[in-house]
Design a protein around this motif. Structure first.
Motif, PDB file in Angstrom:
ATOM      1  N   TYR A 281      -4.949  27.332  27.770  1.00 44.99           N
ATOM      2  CA  TYR A 281      -4.855  27.937  29.102  1.00 44.99           C
ATOM      3  C   TYR A 281      -3.574  27.506  29.813  1.00 44.99           C
ATOM      4  N   ASP A 282      -3.338  26.220  29.856  1.00 43.19           N
ATOM      5  CA  ASP A 282      -2.147  25.688  30.524  1.00 43.19           C
ATOM      6  C   ASP A 282      -0.869  26.225  29.879  1.00 43.19           C
ATOM      7  N   PHE A 283      -0.827  26.248  28.560  1.00 46.05           N
ATOM      8  CA  PHE A 283       0.369  26.705  27.843  1.00 46.05           C
ATOM      9  C   PHE A 283       0.616  28.194  28.088  1.00 46.05           C
ATOM     10  N   VAL A 284      -0.432  28.999  28.055  1.00 47.53           N
ATOM     11  CA  VAL A 284      -0.294  30.443  28.285  1.00 47.53           C
ATOM     12  C   VAL A 284       0.111  30.715  29.730  1.00 47.53           C
ATOM     13  N   LYS A 285      -0.546  30.058  30.662  1.00 47.29           N
ATOM     14  CA  LYS A 285      -0.239  30.253  32.078  1.00 47.29           C
ATOM     15  C   LYS A 285       1.224  29.890  32.359  1.00 47.29           C
ATOM     16  N   ARG A 286       1.661  28.753  31.880  1.00 44.50           N
ATOM     17  CA  ARG A 286       3.044  28.324  32.101  1.00 44.50           C
ATOM     18  C   ARG A 286       4.040  29.259  31.413  1.00 44.50           C
TER      19      ARG A 286
ATOM     20  N   GLU B 219     -12.157  33.142  23.783  1.00 41.01           N
ATOM     21  CA  GLU B 219     -12.716  32.240  24.788  1.00 41.01           C
ATOM     22  C   GLU B 219     -11.769  32.124  25.988  1.00 41.01           C
ATOM     23  N   LEU B 220     -10.482  31.996  25.734  1.00 37.45           N
ATOM     24  CA  LEU B 220      -9.491  31.922  26.799  1.00 37.45           C
ATOM     25  C   LEU B 220      -9.500  33.189  27.648  1.00 37.45           C
ATOM     26  N   VAL B 221      -9.530  34.342  26.997  1.00 37.82           N
ATOM     27  CA  VAL B 221      -9.533  35.614  27.712  1.00 37.82           C
ATOM     28  C   VAL B 221     -10.826  35.778  28.514  1.00 37.82           C
ATOM     29  N   ALA B 222     -11.952  35.381  27.935  1.00 39.47           N
ATOM     30  CA  ALA B 222     -13.227  35.504  28.645  1.00 39.47           C
ATOM     31  C   ALA B 222     -13.253  34.647  29.909  1.00 39.47           C
ATOM     32  N   LYS B 223     -12.700  33.460  29.841  1.00 37.79           N
ATOM     33  CA  LYS B 223     -12.765  32.540  30.985  1.00 37.79           C
ATOM     34  C   LYS B 223     -11.637  32.738  31.984  1.00 37.79           C
ATOM     35  N   HIS B 224     -10.456  33.144  31.511  1.00 40.29           N
ATOM     36  CA  HIS B 224      -9.291  33.186  32.400  1.00 40.29           C
ATOM     37  C   HIS B 224      -8.493  34.491  32.302  1.00 40.29           C
ATOM     38  N   GLY B 225      -9.048  35.484  31.628  1.00 40.45           N
ATOM     39  CA  GLY B 225      -8.303  36.716  31.386  1.00 40.45           C
ATOM     40  C   GLY B 225      -7.815  37.405  32.645  1.00 40.45           C
ATOM     41  N   ALA B 226      -8.665  37.536  33.654  1.00 37.74           N
ATOM     42  CA  ALA B 226      -8.275  38.224  34.890  1.00 37.74           C
ATOM     43  C   ALA B 226      -7.106  37.516  35.558  1.00 37.74           C
ATOM     44  N   GLU B 227      -7.186  36.205  35.652  1.00 34.99           N
ATOM     45  CA  GLU B 227      -6.100  35.426  36.265  1.00 34.99           C
ATOM     46  C   GLU B 227      -4.805  35.563  35.472  1.00 34.99           C
ATOM     47  N   LEU B 228      -4.886  35.466  34.152  1.00 37.22           N
ATOM     48  CA  LEU B 228      -3.688  35.550  33.312  1.00 37.22           C
ATOM     49  C   LEU B 228      -3.067  36.940  33.377  1.00 37.22           C
TER      50      LEU B 228
END
Length: 115
Positions: free
Chosen positions: A82-87, A101-110
Motif C-alpha cells: 500500500y505504502d509503495f503504491v501510494k507513494r 487484497e490491496l485493491v479491495a482495501k484501498h482501491g478507491a483511495e488509490l
C-alpha cells in the motif's frame, strides 16, 4: 523509452520480468516505444540470476527516479505494498497491480490519487 520497475521478485514478479525480457521487441512495438525494466525491488539477492543487474533493495531508489514511468506491484499483501503504491502514484508514476487484497482495501483511495 518506457522505464518499468517491478516491486517483488517472487513467482509473479519473476514471471513478469521474464515475459517482458523475452518478448521485448513485440511489447515495445505494441507500446510504440522501447520498454525497459529499469529496476526490480526485492529484499533478497539472486546471485547469477539475470535480475541481478537491475535489483534494488530500497523502494526510494524507484520512487525518487523521475525516469521510472510504470511501477508493477506484485508483492502481495497490504503492507508494505500500500505504502509503495501510494507513494509511486503520488510521485506521478503509473501503477499496475495484481494485488486483489490491496485493491479491495484501498482501491478507491488509490484510484483517486491516480486520477
Amino acid at each position: 523509452m518506457i522505464n518499468v520497475a517491478i516491486l517483488g521478485y517472487g513467482t509473479v514478479g519473476s514471471g513478469v520480468f521474464k515475459i517482458i525480457n523475452e518478448n521485448n521487441s513485440h511489447i515495445s512495438r505494441r507500446a510504440g516505444e522501447e520498454v525497459r525494466i529499469k529496476y526490480v525491488l526485492d529484499l533478497r539477492d539472486f546471485p547469477g540470476d539475470p535480475v541481478e543487474d537491475v535489483l534494488v533493495h530500497d523502494v526510494n531508489v524507484i520512487i525518487d527516479d523521475k525516469d521510472v514511468d510504470v511501477v508493477v506491484e506484485v508483492m502481495g499483501g497490504v503492507n508494505p505494498a500500500y505504502d509503495f503504491v501510494k507513494r509511486s502514484l503520488e510521485s506521478g508514476k503509473s501503477v499496475c497491480t495484481s494485488n486483489k487484497e490491496l485493491v479491495a482495501k484501498h482501491g478507491a483511495e488509490l484510484l483517486e490519487i491516480a486520477n
